[in-house]
Write a protein that holds these residues in place. Structure first.
Motif, mmCIF file in Angstrom:
data_model
loop_
_atom_site.group_PDB
_atom_site.id
_atom_site.type_symbol
_atom_site.label_atom_id
_atom_site.label_comp_id
_atom_site.label_asym_id
_atom_site.label_seq_id
_atom_site.Cartn_x
_atom_site.Cartn_y
_atom_site.Cartn_z
ATOM 1 N N ALA A 275 -8.983 5.043 26.650
ATOM 2 C CA ALA A 275 -9.842 4.396 27.635
ATOM 3 C C ALA A 275 -11.111 3.832 27.002
ATOM 4 O O ALA A 275 -11.742 2.925 27.557
ATOM 5 N N SER A 276 -11.453 4.356 25.816
ATOM 6 C CA SER A 276 -12.666 3.906 25.116
ATOM 7 C C SER A 276 -12.369 2.859 24.055
ATOM 8 O O SER A 276 -13.269 2.451 23.317
ATOM 9 N N GLY A 277 -11.094 2.424 23.956
ATOM 10 C CA GLY A 277 -10.760 1.328 23.052
ATOM 11 C C GLY A 277 -10.106 1.716 21.748
ATOM 12 O O GLY A 277 -9.890 0.869 20.878
ATOM 13 N N ILE A 278 -9.761 3.010 21.573
ATOM 14 C CA ILE A 278 -9.086 3.446 20.355
ATOM 15 C C ILE A 278 -7.698 3.934 20.740
ATOM 16 O O ILE A 278 -7.560 4.930 21.458
ATOM 17 N N SER A 279 -6.663 3.258 20.261
ATOM 18 C CA SER A 279 -5.295 3.621 20.615
ATOM 19 C C SER A 279 -4.908 4.946 19.959
ATOM 20 O O SER A 279 -5.569 5.417 19.021
ATOM 21 N N TYR A 280 -3.818 5.528 20.436
ATOM 22 C CA TYR A 280 -3.327 6.794 19.880
ATOM 23 C C TYR A 280 -3.082 6.657 18.384
ATOM 24 O O TYR A 280 -3.483 7.506 17.574
ATOM 25 N N SER A 281 -2.416 5.578 17.973
ATOM 26 C CA SER A 281 -2.113 5.357 16.567
ATOM 27 C C SER A 281 -3.392 5.185 15.736
ATOM 28 O O SER A 281 -3.520 5.738 14.636
ATOM 29 N N GLN A 282 -4.345 4.429 16.262
ATOM 30 C CA GLN A 282 -5.627 4.257 15.561
ATOM 31 C C GLN A 282 -6.389 5.567 15.452
ATOM 32 O O GLN A 282 -7.067 5.831 14.452
ATOM 33 N N LEU A 283 -6.276 6.387 16.486
ATOM 34 C CA LEU A 283 -6.951 7.687 16.483
ATOM 35 C C LEU A 283 -6.412 8.572 15.362
ATOM 36 O O LEU A 283 -7.189 9.218 14.640
ATOM 37 N N ILE A 284 -5.104 8.586 15.187
ATOM 38 C CA ILE A 284 -4.499 9.350 14.099
ATOM 39 C C ILE A 284 -5.016 8.855 12.753
ATOM 40 O O ILE A 284 -5.366 9.652 11.871
ATOM 41 N N ASP A 285 -5.083 7.543 12.591
ATOM 42 C CA ASP A 285 -5.607 6.954 11.344
ATOM 43 C C ASP A 285 -7.022 7.451 11.061
ATOM 44 O O ASP A 285 -7.351 7.851 9.940
ATOM 45 N N LYS A 286 -7.871 7.395 12.071
ATOM 46 C CA LYS A 286 -9.275 7.773 11.899
ATOM 47 C C LYS A 286 -9.422 9.257 11.562
ATOM 48 O O LYS A 286 -10.249 9.638 10.722
ATOM 49 N N GLU B 239 5.277 10.843 17.053
ATOM 50 C CA GLU B 239 5.699 9.580 17.654
ATOM 51 C C GLU B 239 4.624 8.503 17.520
ATOM 52 O O GLU B 239 4.937 7.314 17.415
ATOM 53 N N ALA B 240 3.344 8.903 17.498
ATOM 54 C CA ALA B 240 2.248 7.935 17.439
ATOM 55 C C ALA B 240 1.916 7.499 16.012
ATOM 56 O O ALA B 240 1.304 6.444 15.816
ATOM 57 N N MET B 241 2.313 8.277 15.020
ATOM 58 C CA MET B 241 1.953 7.950 13.637
ATOM 59 C C MET B 241 2.672 6.692 13.171
ATOM 60 O O MET B 241 3.855 6.496 13.438
ATOM 61 N N ASP B 242 1.940 5.858 12.473
ATOM 62 C CA ASP B 242 2.486 4.620 11.922
ATOM 63 C C ASP B 242 3.321 4.956 10.695
ATOM 64 O O ASP B 242 2.776 5.314 9.645
ATOM 65 N N LYS B 243 4.638 4.858 10.814
ATOM 66 C CA LYS B 243 5.536 5.257 9.718
ATOM 67 C C LYS B 243 5.480 4.296 8.537
ATOM 68 O O LYS B 243 6.021 4.604 7.466
ATOM 69 N N THR B 244 4.833 3.149 8.703
ATOM 70 C CA THR B 244 4.639 2.250 7.556
ATOM 71 C C THR B 244 3.471 2.721 6.690
ATOM 72 O O THR B 244 3.323 2.291 5.553
ATOM 73 N N LYS B 245 2.651 3.614 7.249
ATOM 74 C CA LYS B 245 1.486 4.138 6.515
ATOM 75 C C LYS B 245 1.697 5.555 6.020
ATOM 76 O O LYS B 245 1.067 5.977 5.044
ATOM 77 N N MET C 267 0.841 -1.192 0.000
ATOM 78 C CA MET C 267 0.000 0.000 0.000
ATOM 79 C C MET C 267 0.881 1.250 0.000
ATOM 80 O O MET C 267 1.841 1.352 0.767
ATOM 81 N N LYS C 268 0.552 2.194 -0.875
ATOM 82 C CA LYS C 268 1.321 3.424 -0.979
ATOM 83 C C LYS C 268 1.129 4.267 0.275
ATOM 84 O O LYS C 268 0.015 4.461 0.746
ATOM 85 N N LYS C 269 2.217 4.788 0.781
ATOM 86 C CA LYS C 269 2.130 5.612 1.988
ATOM 87 C C LYS C 269 1.539 6.987 1.661
ATOM 88 O O LYS C 269 1.816 7.553 0.609
ATOM 89 N N LYS C 270 0.738 7.497 2.601
ATOM 90 C CA LYS C 270 0.169 8.833 2.438
ATOM 91 C C LYS C 270 1.173 9.875 2.926
ATOM 92 O O LYS C 270 1.862 9.685 3.916
ATOM 93 N N LYS C 271 1.222 10.998 2.196
ATOM 94 C CA LYS C 271 2.064 12.118 2.608
ATOM 95 C C LYS C 271 1.224 13.044 3.495
ATOM 96 O O LYS C 271 0.238 13.637 3.032
ATOM 97 N N VAL C 272 1.627 13.142 4.748
ATOM 98 C CA VAL C 272 0.874 13.928 5.729
ATOM 99 C C VAL C 272 1.706 15.128 6.163
ATOM 100 O O VAL C 272 2.839 14.981 6.633
ATOM 101 N N GLY C 273 1.151 16.306 5.980
ATOM 102 C CA GLY C 273 1.804 17.520 6.453
ATOM 103 C C GLY C 273 1.317 17.866 7.853
ATOM 104 O O GLY C 273 0.117 17.990 8.081
ATOM 105 N N LEU C 274 2.237 17.981 8.775
ATOM 106 C CA LEU C 274 1.889 18.343 10.147
ATOM 107 C C LEU C 274 2.304 19.792 10.368
ATOM 108 O O LEU C 274 3.495 20.131 10.310
ATOM 109 N N ILE C 275 1.312 20.663 10.597
ATOM 110 C CA ILE C 275 1.586 22.085 10.820
ATOM 111 C C ILE C 275 1.502 22.372 12.307
ATOM 112 O O ILE C 275 0.481 22.085 12.948
#
Length: 365
Positions: free
Chosen positions: A334-345, A29-35, A1-9
């Motif tokens: 605490a509600s079941g969504i990890s930091y990394s998953q939250l960034i994805d969403k 630090e939480a972003m999945d660098k494979t994605k 899967m092609k990685k997305k280019k994300v700009g963090l401002i």
């Protein structure tokens, strides 16, 4: 899967500049660098935009009060339009590769108030979080309170003044209606910047002067006695709410220092000790507030829960903190969504909204 280019401002010309740097560090630090390939854009306190080409961009990273990012001569600008590459290197006059999405993490003015969102819309770049209207409304405490009250929410009694009618502020009259102590705050600031809890006329006058240093419009509010409950929201058209959390402040109130500098300034109860009925009530009210203010993507909604079980809404934050102590990501964990998953969403929601809005007609032909 092609990685997305994300700009963090991050950074910005805001009193919350250092908070933004803390948030940016945690998000990276939480972003999945494979994605994702992360493209760092740091805005300094003078408003200049800098490209950072590595993830070790912070100075004094162990001291939140002295955080700053390393500046360089690689200044850039965002160019509006339908062109594929929107970020221009001002030194070489060359465009950087097209970004798939921008994650703005500038708290406060010029980042959370709709200014940055408007520019990103003009540049036709998908971005995380509320668009112009939701950002601007939520940032202005006076305007958001008026809309929330009209929608049936309980809000603190307050007075609003601007520089134009500053001479009409009368301590005795206001105190007779709101009682003491009371709160004085700038209308357009976050993280309790410029907020004072006052007990006397002298403190009142000092608080007025300080609040006007941060904004042309200020609020004077009654004190609401109750538990401080916060709830995180995630989504666009169909938002969901996290489990609520509670802030137990060790000081007079949950100040900027307690939020970001002093690790012992407050206790964060995650999740809050509430029965199921109260949890459901808080979640329903949080979603309703999110929708009332036209928010999208994410927000943290803050309430007071009184002893009589009534709920008073305090404010809605459209770019809540992402620091190690911040409620927004902690409540989702605490509600079941990890930091990394939250960034994805959040990235998915940004792209989804951009596709939706791009489909609307732009001419009558």
């Amino acid at each position: 899967m092609k990685k997305k280019k994300v700009g963090l401002i991050f950074g910005g010309k805001s009193t919350e500049h250092e908070v933004s740097l803390q948030s940016a560090k945690n998000i990276i630090e939480a972003m999945d660098k494979t994605k994702y390939d992360v493209f760092l854009i740091g805005i300094d306190k003078k408003g200049r935009w800098h490209i950072k080409n590595n993830l070790k961009f912070l100075l004094n990273s162990s001291n939140p009060a002295l955080l700053e990012f390393e500046k360089n001569k690689r200044e850039v600008a965002i160019v509006p339009g339908e062109n594929k590459n929107q970020i221009l290197n001002l030194d070489t006059q060359e465009y950087f590769d097209q970004l798939d999405v921008i994650f703005p993490i500038i708290h406060g003015t010029f980042g959370e108030d709709g200014s940055l969102q408007g520019m990103l819309r003009m540049a036709n770049i998908p971005f995380v979080g509320s668009s112009v209207l939701g950002s601007a409304i939520s940032m202005d405490k006076d305007t958001s309170k008026r809309l929330l009250k009209a929608a049936g929410f309980n809000v603190a009694k307050s007075y609003t003044f601007t520089q134009a009618n500053k001479n009409e502020i009368n301590f005795e009259e206001i105190a007779s209606v709101l009682g003491l102590p009371l709160f004085i705050k700038p209308s357009n600031q976050g993280s309790s910047v410029g907020v004072n809890k006052v007990y006397t006329k002298l403190e009142f006058e000092t608080g007025i002067e300080e609040a006007f240093k941060f904004d042309h419009k200020i609020l004077i509010e009654e004190e609401i006695v109750g538990r401080e409950i916060e709830c995180s929201i995630l989504g666009n058209d169909y938002p969901i709410a996290s489990l609520p959390g509670e802030v137990i402040s060790k000081g007079d109130f949950y100040s900027y220092h307690a939020k970001y500098i002093d690790e012992n300034g407050a206790i964060l109860e995650i999740p809050a000790k509430l029965n199921n009925n109260r949890i459901t009530k808080i979640q329903e009210l949080a979603i309703k507030a999110f929708q009332t203010l036209n928010c999208e993507g994410l927000a943290r909604v803050d309430f007071f829960l009184r002893k009589d079980d009534s709920v008073v809404i305090n404010e809605v934050n459209t770019i809540p903190g992402f620091t190690k102590r911040s409620m927004y990501p902690k409540l989702w964990e605490a509600s079941g969504i990890s930091y990394s998953q939250l960034i994805d969403k959040l990235i998915e929601l940004a792209i989804e909204r951009h596709h939706r809005d791009s489909g609307f007609k732009k001419s009558l032909n």
